[in-house]
Write an enzyme that holds these catalytic residues in place. Structure first.
Site, PDB file in Angstrom:
ATOM      1  N   GLY A 166       0.802  -1.214   0.000  1.00 26.82           N
ATOM      2  CA  GLY A 166       0.000   0.000   0.000  1.00 26.82           C
ATOM      3  C   GLY A 166       0.836   1.265   0.000  1.00 26.82           C
ATOM      4  CB  CYS A 167      -0.333   4.738   0.411  1.00 28.11           C
ATOM      5  SG  CYS A 167      -1.655   4.687  -0.813  1.00 28.11           S
TER       6      CYS A 167
END
Length: 394
Positions: A166-167
């Protein structure tokens, strides 16, 4: 008979002398550019959702508030017309999505890596390690293997493949590359983050506005950096030093951001209090990172923050009383590319060093010596990397 080395002597010989250093940066996007002002009409048309007039108005407001001017996407109108299940909110579509990303993720990563290698100016045979990160699809052998073949790297290159982080992972890859470079004398680590929204694209649904937020923010992009310690400055040009790196899970944040890979692709969920959770904990992360350096003025350091969305940036700025200029490079990347997950912070690093030179600053960090890089993502997980700039050279 020659004296044998001790373990301590071997250990010392294996390790670098100085800190890990960013030696080159490259970025790439798909050719297909979508403008945010036009996107709501396009999105509701392609997903056959024009009958949801109220939801379309909400989506328009989301896009208007996003502070994004344009994004790049591999998914074209033609691809989506050929794959109608990807345009539904929840329809079996994982095979079609996988068929796209297992090819396109390494391909986009290659484009970014080639730019970084060109700037570095050294033979690819000198690359000793590869760290590849994506949240777009999963395969075996992975995107790291495909990229090794595409670039013609040595078969003995030491690879690490990170899927589904993810980010925050733009910070993670720097932390890992720092450890690899500093613990392996002469190592040159190619780091690649490549993200394509084909896994997350889906049509709207009235009861799932958090999914719609993702459709308003996410874009495609790949970034690559080459990292090594003890650069040979006769042939290598340092850009930033990686001084320290840490990761933490924020308290009381479980379930704030999550994603689930299912038959329908990667579903994305976030709670409304994500910006509040991050801003509430940001000062503690800064204090932990900079206390050893005696720094407590957050306007005296340059900032590279993952632009998860404008609300996160606004609340972080307010919480630590940041001048607007500190987030200029971060907001520029959000505006021109959207949220590209793990690749964002590397795009911002590239923007910062370029703009620092163009604006006549004395260092790659907007004229400042010290800086911070933040990754935010599922967990809530925060990556904090302390950077040191280098003097700008003509």
């Amino acid at each position: 008979m020659a004296a044998t080395m001790t373990v301590e002597e071997v250990r010392k010989a294996q390790r670098a002398e100085g800190p890990a250093t960013v030696l080159a940066i490259g970025t790439a996007t798909p050719a297909n550019c979508v403008y945010q002002a036009d996107y709501p009409d396009y999105y509701f048309k392609i997903t056959k959702s024009d009958h949801m007039a109220d939801l379309k108005e909400k989506f328009k407001r989301m896009c208007d508030k996003s502070q994004i001017r344009k994004r790049y996407m591999h998914l074209t109108e033609e691809i989506l017309q050929d794959n109608p299940n990807m345009c539904a909110y929840m329809a079996p579509s994982l095979d079609a999505r996988q068929d796209i990303v297992v090819v396109e993720v390494p391909k986009l990563g290659k484009a970014a890596a080639q730019k970084a290698i060109k700037e570095w100016g050294q033979p690819r045979s000198k690359i000793t390690h590869l760290v590849f990160c994506t949240t777009s699809g999963v395969d075996m052998p992975g995107a790291d293997y495909q990229l090794t073949k595409m670039l013609g790297l040595r078969p003995s290159v030491k690879r690490l493949m990170m899927y589904q982080q993810g980010c925050f992972a733009g910070g993670t890859v720097l932390r890992l590359a720092k450890d690899l470079a500093e613990n392996n004398r002469g190592a040159r680590v190619l780091v690649v983050c490549s993200e394509i929204t084909a896994v997350t694209f889906r049509g709207p649904h009235e009861s799932h506005l958090d999914s719609l937020v993702g459709q308003a923010l996410f874009g495609d992009g790949a970034a690559a950096v080459i990292i090594g310690a003890d650069p040979d400055e006769s042939i290598e040009r340092p850009l930033f030093q990686l001084v320290s790196a840490s990761q933490t899970i924020l308290p009381d944040s479980e379930g704030a951001i999550d994603g689930h890979l299912r038959e329908v692709g990667l579903t994305f969920h976030l709670l409304k209090d994500v910006p509040g959770l991050i801003s509430k904990n940001i000062e503690r992360a800064l204090e932990d990172a900079f206390k050893p350096l005696g720094i407590d003025d957050w306007n005296s350091v340059f900032w590279i923050a993952h632009p998860g969305g404008p609300a996160i940036l606004d609340m972080v700025e307010a919480k630590v009383n940041l001048n607007k200029e500190r987030m200029r490079a971060t907001r520029h990347v959000l505006s021109e590319y959207g949220n590209m997950s793990s690749a964002c912070v590397l795009f911002i690093m590239d923007e910062m060093r370029k703009r620092s030179a163009e604006d006549g600053h004395t260092t790659t960090g907007e004229g400042m010596d010290w800086g911070v890089l933040f990754g935010f993502g599922p967990g809530l997980t925060v990556e904090t990397v302390v950077l040191h700039s280098v003097p700008v050279t003509a």
